[in-house]
Scaffold this active site. Structure first.
Site, PDB file in Angstrom:
ATOM      1  N   SER A  32       0.856  -1.186   0.000  1.00 28.30           N
ATOM      2  CA  SER A  32       0.000   0.000   0.000  1.00 28.30           C
ATOM      3  C   SER A  32       0.891   1.234   0.000  1.00 28.30           C
ATOM      4  CB  SER A  32      -0.899   0.004   1.232  1.00 28.30           C
ATOM      5  OG  SER A  32      -0.126   0.372   2.362  1.00 28.30           O
ATOM      6  N   LYS A  33       0.243   2.389   0.003  1.00 31.41           N
ATOM      7  CA  LYS A  33       0.980   3.652  -0.044  1.00 31.41           C
ATOM      8  C   LYS A  33       2.014   3.778   1.067  1.00 31.41           C
ATOM      9  CE  LYS A  33      -1.231   6.430  -3.200  1.00 31.41           C
ATOM     10  NZ  LYS A  33      -2.676   6.233  -3.352  1.00 31.41           N
ATOM     11  N   ARG A  34       1.737   3.079   2.191  1.00 30.17           N
ATOM     12  CA  ARG A  34       2.676   3.154   3.318  1.00 30.17           C
ATOM     13  C   ARG A  34       4.075   2.673   2.907  1.00 30.17           C
ATOM     14  NH1 ARG A  34       1.608  -0.680   6.858  1.00 30.17           N
ATOM     15  NH2 ARG A  34       0.124  -1.617   5.432  1.00 30.17           N
ATOM     16  N   HIS A  35       4.118   1.818   1.889  1.00 29.88           N
ATOM     17  CA  HIS A  35       5.407   1.254   1.478  1.00 29.88           C
ATOM     18  C   HIS A  35       6.100   2.075   0.406  1.00 29.88           C
ATOM     19  CE1 HIS A  35       2.984  -2.263   2.926  1.00 29.88           C
ATOM     20  NE2 HIS A  35       4.049  -2.345   3.681  1.00 29.88           N
ATOM     21  N   GLY A  36       5.587   3.273   0.130  1.00 31.74           N
ATOM     22  CA  GLY A  36       6.168   4.105  -0.928  1.00 31.74           C
ATOM     23  C   GLY A  36       5.198   4.171  -2.090  1.00 31.74           C
TER      24      GLY A  36
END
Ligand code: GLU
Length: 466
Positions: free
Chosen positions: A239-243
């Site tokens: 998800s966006k949390r990973h970049g």
């Protein structure tokens, strides 16, 4: 042409992300390898969340990656007549029925089932009713068989079997007359004669719901290959949390499409321990047998490493073309200054991204405004003024400066001053570039050319030594 027909079926409710692009790539590669057909279908039945902007974004991303399709794009939103007819067909053949249960009733029953610890499932109240209440809203449900098992042999996951009693009587048409995903996907895949469905394993629970619909409509059942998900380094769903997860965000960050393709294919597929694959090689080597059963882990450093590799080996002129707009955005007119090809040649060995490359190219077009004070203190000590002046004198003796001349030039200076290149080089570099880092000084001077080099040396003399 073989008869393999595969498809990519994105929903235009967001940008093309890493996982979707990998699904598209696997389909594309297999189609090319088997000389089959790759179909693109836009699944835009969710009118609230689908936008033309996302359709365009998906098409742009596919074009950037070079994932050409042979048929399509087809839009589900333009095929509602077909779906309506197929619903009718199922109603007539008794494989589907109108359900008049009101949402509140269903909700209450669902809650009761959950409280009893059971699975919330439609109780089949309308399944066998023969009356048709007039003017009452209804949905159409598929009459899922109650006995037996639905089984298929997944080409990645192996045999899958689900007891039919586990499956609900799926809604195939909503009260407003619009069809639902599990139904249209079957109609489209069958009508488009898709015979192998490669998709993310987030759909694996849908497959046993879809197979009975194929059977009821008299369609041939395709083969299935469900590709494991992509996870972040923390083993949670990517998800966006990973970049950045959108493919085009990587284009913006200066990645080359071939690096992205190479990266995506290795997220789930392997060929021994080989890491670098050209597209031709992939078309030759790709197969579903080597797609792993477990989730791939997204690793941005590896993507960056691949990008660096592809920049190093890319055609210089192509790189020059790719960074021209980036330089223009910085207010640089590359026609006024050294040839960009020559500039790129001195830089492409150490750039990780096109953005890096553009940033490091700027010094060729912009003489230093400021000089890095640490570098000046360290390398441009008072005694270096004479060296810069000597260099100006020597350069004036040449009509043009090739890197061969530059080598000669430094030879003279070393002879005349008795200093080592290790002392002279850094001083000249700071004078020309403003910092202690640059590609080989010989290349830098040759690319800057005689006039610009002279001017920068003179500027440094005037501004740094008074
Ligand atoms: N439209 C679906 C999605 O974007 C894919 C459906 C499929 O591949 O069967 O997830």
């Amino acid at each position: 042409m073989s008869n393999l027909r595969v498809r990519f079926a994105p929903s235009p409710t967001g940008h093309l992300h890493i996982g979707g692009a990998r699904t598209a790539l696997f389909n594309f590669l297999l189609a090319r390898k088997e000389r089959g057909t790759f179909v693109l279908r836009i699944e835009d039945t969710d009118v609230e969340r689908s936008t033309q902007g996302y359709v365009d974004a998906i098409l742009d991303a596919m074009a950037w990656l070079g994932l050409d399709y042979d048929e399509g794009p087809f839009y589900q939103s333009r095929r509602s007549e077909l779906y309506k007819n197929k619903v009718k067909e199922l109603l007539v053949s008794g494989h589907a029925y109108r359900c008049y249960c009101r949402p509140e009733e269903l909700e209450a029953k669902r809650n009761a089932a959950i409280q009893k610890g059971g699975k919330p499932r439609y109780d089949g109240r309308c399944r066998d009713r023969s009356d048709q209440p007039e003017n009452s809203p209804y949905v159409v449900r598929f009459k899922t068989p109650r006995e037996g098992y639905t089984e298929f042999l997944d080409k990645i996951k192996g045999p899958i079997s689900v007891a039919n009693e586990e499956l609900d009587d799926l809604i195939i048409q909503r009260t407003d007359g619009t069809p639902t995903y599990n139904f249209v996907v079957v109609v489209d895949d069958a009508e488009m004669r898709i015979n192998l469905i490669i998709r993310g394993d987030d759909h694996i629970n849908n497959t046993p719901r879809q197979i009975p619909i194929y059977k009821a409509l008299g369609y041939q059942i395709p083969e299935f290959a469900h590709v494991p998900m992509i996870l972040g380094a923390d083993k949670k769903r990517l998800s966006k949390r990973h970049g950045a997860t959108s493919v085009m965000a990587y284009k913006e960050m200066g990645y080359l499409p071939e690096a992205m393709i190479n990266y995506l294919v290795r997220l789930g597929w392997s060929f021994g321990d080989q890491e670098i694959f050209s597209l031709e090689e992939l078309v030759d080597k790709f197969n579903l047998e080597n797609v792993g059963k477990s989730a791939g882990v997204f690793n941005p450093e590896k993507l960056l490493w691949l990008n660096e590799h592809y920049i190093k080996t890319a055609d210089t002129e192509r790189l020059a073309g790719l960074i021209t707009p980036l330089l223009t955005d910085k207010g640089i007119d590359v026609s006024k200054g050294p040839a960009l090809d020559a500039v790129v040649k001195t830089l492409q060995d150490r750039a990780k991204t096109l953005v890096d490359l553009a940033n490091s190219a700027t010094f060729y077009y912009q003489a230093p405004q400021n000089y890095d004070s640490n570098a000046v203190t360290k390398f441009l000590t008072e005694d270096k003024k004479a060296i810069l002046e000597l260099m100006i004198l020597q350069i004036n003796r040449f009509d043009v400066l090739t890197s061969h001349h530059v080598e000669q030039l430094f030879g003279h200076i070393i002879d005349e001053t008795g200093l080592k290149m290790g002392k002279i080089g850094p001083a000249v570099r700071v004078a020309l570039v403003g910092t202690a880092q640059s590609p080989s000084l010989y290349d830098v001077i040759a690319v800057l050319g005689k006039e610009e080099t002279l001017q920068r040396l003179q500027n440094a003399v005037d501004r740094l030594f008074s």
